[in-house]
Design an enzyme around this catalytic site. Structure first.
Site, PDB file in Angstrom:
ATOM      1  N   ASN A 244       0.800  -1.218   0.000  1.00 56.63           N
ATOM      2  CA  ASN A 244       0.000   0.000   0.000  1.00 56.63           C
ATOM      3  C   ASN A 244       0.834   1.270   0.000  1.00 56.63           C
ATOM      4  OD1 ASN A 244      -2.861  -0.957   0.405  1.00 56.63           O
ATOM      5  ND2 ASN A 244      -1.953  -1.889   2.220  1.00 56.63           N
ATOM      6  N   GLU A 328      -4.151  -8.564   9.706  1.00 54.43           N
ATOM      7  CA  GLU A 328      -3.833  -7.487   8.762  1.00 54.43           C
ATOM      8  C   GLU A 328      -2.664  -7.940   7.899  1.00 54.43           C
ATOM      9  OE1 GLU A 328      -3.514  -4.673   6.378  1.00 54.43           O
ATOM     10  OE2 GLU A 328      -5.099  -4.378   7.870  1.00 54.43           O
ATOM     11  N   GLY A 354      -6.422 -12.454   5.239  1.00 54.93           N
ATOM     12  CA  GLY A 354      -7.564 -12.796   6.073  1.00 54.93           C
ATOM     13  C   GLY A 354      -8.130 -14.170   5.801  1.00 54.93           C
ATOM     14  N   ASP A 371     -13.356  -6.021   7.203  1.00 54.44           N
ATOM     15  CA  ASP A 371     -13.125  -4.625   6.809  1.00 54.44           C
ATOM     16  C   ASP A 371     -11.892  -4.566   5.906  1.00 54.44           C
ATOM     17  OD1 ASP A 371     -13.435  -1.896   6.629  1.00 54.44           O
ATOM     18  OD2 ASP A 371     -12.369  -1.477   8.500  1.00 54.44           O
TER      19      ASP A 371
END
Length: 529
Positions: A244, A328, A354, A371
């Site tokens: 990211n 995460e 996940g 999420d």
């Protein structure tokens, strides 16, 4: 220098490294603006392959027409200068292209904007790099008897360089020093090759080469990197990980994490220490009550997409005996949670995908919170029927799945309808609540979810939380399943995400189109002022 075969081989090898390094750098440069989806990757790979193919053709013709190697190393120098300029000017080019296309294209904005940005920024230098192999074959081939061997060695060196150019940026340079520095590092390698060549070829070329290198050095020394979101203030941190682009910003009252330059907030922390953030994570607090639990009951929570721990800290604040496990995939996000978001060091966090983590666990939970959806980079493997079956197997009898849906379309076949239908094909009872621009989806085996929440509201000790739960209860909508099912075999989440982005952009631009319609240039300038 051309009599030294090792130098020609080194040129081939390092040009191969640079091509792949630029390709990976391009993906990281574009991702914060256009996402890191398979669609954007396809555009980058396709555009670069076209540039390389054209460069191969051009390089062959130039080598036959004028085999002077000065021209090849001059092309390498120009390519290096262009690549070195990308960190300084790339974000402005992307912003300008996005602005122009936003007012001119009616649909597929992400596709056209990422394609145009890639075309402008990367086709020219990679076309020049594509001329390297045919030119070097021309210089190294001594006779037809060793033609196959020569071409084979060159292709092997290029391939090996490409392999290293794939791994080095991903696992070394981008995580360690960032995308901008990665462009400069590999541009510097090309400049060094060109400099070595020109140093061997006479005083005039030496002066030209040294002058060019010094110009780059002074340019780099005189400039500094700006934020990718160069228009935004109050940036506490801007980092890159393997997965990211990460930006932490603050206001007088909050600290926020974003993984996208243009929109989206993944985590919020209130500086006053209050539990409610005013964001979608507050709505996920309804899940334990929907499961029939109260604030003093033991609570087992699994969070898939932990981010900086907003929801984990809320569960620990409002439920006396909460046991929270977070998953995460990006360890740097967790590090930011410790540094800026007050995440306790003793929180149980697993760095993993996940779905992979879930498939390896045998335990069950009262609440599983998904999420992991960020803009259109929805991990398809965590949006399918098979995934939600795995989730169901890890819930207690009355346990609740809560999913944050962040991409809401006006279409009857929008992405949220696919996700709702997919969840409803696995869970017998599904309901939802809108949270402004997001939607929280709740699913369970228990038909009494809504009644459980209603019964729990009078027992909630915190007035603000009780008020929020009352609003959620009044806004709950039962969801019936349909036939829009996502599976591991077929889950076009990225195309569905593009549809939402197009709708968002068109909605925002409708006002400006109305204001600009029929205006002359003079009137337009007056309106802008």
């Amino acid at each position: 220098m051309l009599k030294q075969r090792w130098f020609l081989y080194a040129t081939e090898f390092f040009s191969g490294i640079t091509v792949m390094a630029v390709e990976l750098g391009a993906s990281r440069l574009l991702a914060p603006y256009f996402s890191a989806s398979q669609i954007v990757w396809t555009i980058i790979i396709g555009t670069i392959m076209i540039a390389m193919a054209l460069g191969n053709v051009l390089g062959g013709r130039l080598a036959d027409r004028n085999p002077n190697p000065d021209r090849l190393y001059l092309r390498l120098t120009v390519a290096a200068l262009w690549i070195a300029a990308v960190p300084f000017f790339g974000k402005y080019v992307i912003a300008l292209i996005s602005l122009l296309l936003a007012f001119t294209v009616e649909g597929q904005f992400l596709v056209w904007a990422s394609f145009a940005s890639c075309l402008v920024l990367f086709v020219f230098p990679l076309l020049l790099l594509g001329t390297v192999t045919p030119s070097l074959v021309k210089y190294t081939m001594q006779n037809l008897e060793n033609a196959g061997k020569t071409v084979g060695i060159m292709e092997a060196l290029n391939t090996i360089g490409s392999i290293l150019g794939t791994f080095l940026p991903t696992f070394v340079t981008i995580p360690a020093v960032g995308t901008n520095a990665t462009f400069l590092i590999f541009a510097g390698v090309l400049l060094l090759l060109s400099l070595l060549y020109f140093l061997s070829c006479g005083r005039h070329r030496v002066r030209m080469a040294v002058s060019g290198v010094l110009a780059i050095v002074f340019t780099v020394a005189g400039l500094r990197f700006q934020s990718l979101a160069f228009w935004q203030k109050n940036i506490l941190a801007e980092e890159e990980s393997i997965y990211n682009y990460l930006r932490v910003t603050e206001t007088d009252t909050t600290v926020s994490l974003s993984t996208n330059v243009l929109f989206g907030v993944q985590s919020v922390y209130r500086k006053d220490g209050s539990g409610l953030t005013g964001t979608y994570s507050d709505y996920a607090l309804a899940a334990p009550f929907l499961a029939g639990l109260h604030q003093d009951d033991p609570l087992q929570v699994l969070i898939l997409g932990m981010a900086t721990g907003t929801y984990a800290m809320q569960c620990n604040r409002y439920f006396e005996d909460a046991s929270v496990v977070g998953v995460e995939i990006d360890s740097k996000i967790v590090d930011l949670g410790y540094r800026y978001f007050g995440l306790p060091e003793d929180t149980e966090i697993h760095i993993a995908d996940g779905r992979s983590y879930l498939s390896l666990q045998a335990g069950t939970y009262d609440v599983i919170y998904v999420d992991a959806y960020r803009d259109i980079t929805i991990p398809f493997q965590m949006s399918t029927q098979e995934f939600f079956r795995e989730v169901l197997a890890h819930l207690t009898e009355d346990g609740v799945l809560v999913v944050n849906l962040n991409m809401l379309s006006e279409s009857e076949k929008g992405i949220q309808h696919y996700l709702i239908d997919t969840v409803a094909s696995v869970f017998p009872y599904v309901c939802s609540a809108r949270t402004g621009s997001n939607c929280e989806l709740y699913a369970s085996r228990n038909p009494h979810m809504a009644q459980n929440l209603e019964d729990a509201i009078p027992t909630i000790s915190d007035p603000a939380l009780a008020s929020l739960m009352s609003r959620i209860r009044s806004n709950l909508e039962d969801q019936e399943g349909g036939d829009l099912i996502l599976t591991d075999d077929k889950a076009p989440v990225e195309l569905l995400g593009i549809q939402v982005i197009d709708e968002m952009i068109q909605e925002e631009l409708d006002y400006y189109r109305e204001q600009l319609a029929g205006k002359s240039l003079k009137e337009l300038l007056e309106w802008l002022s």
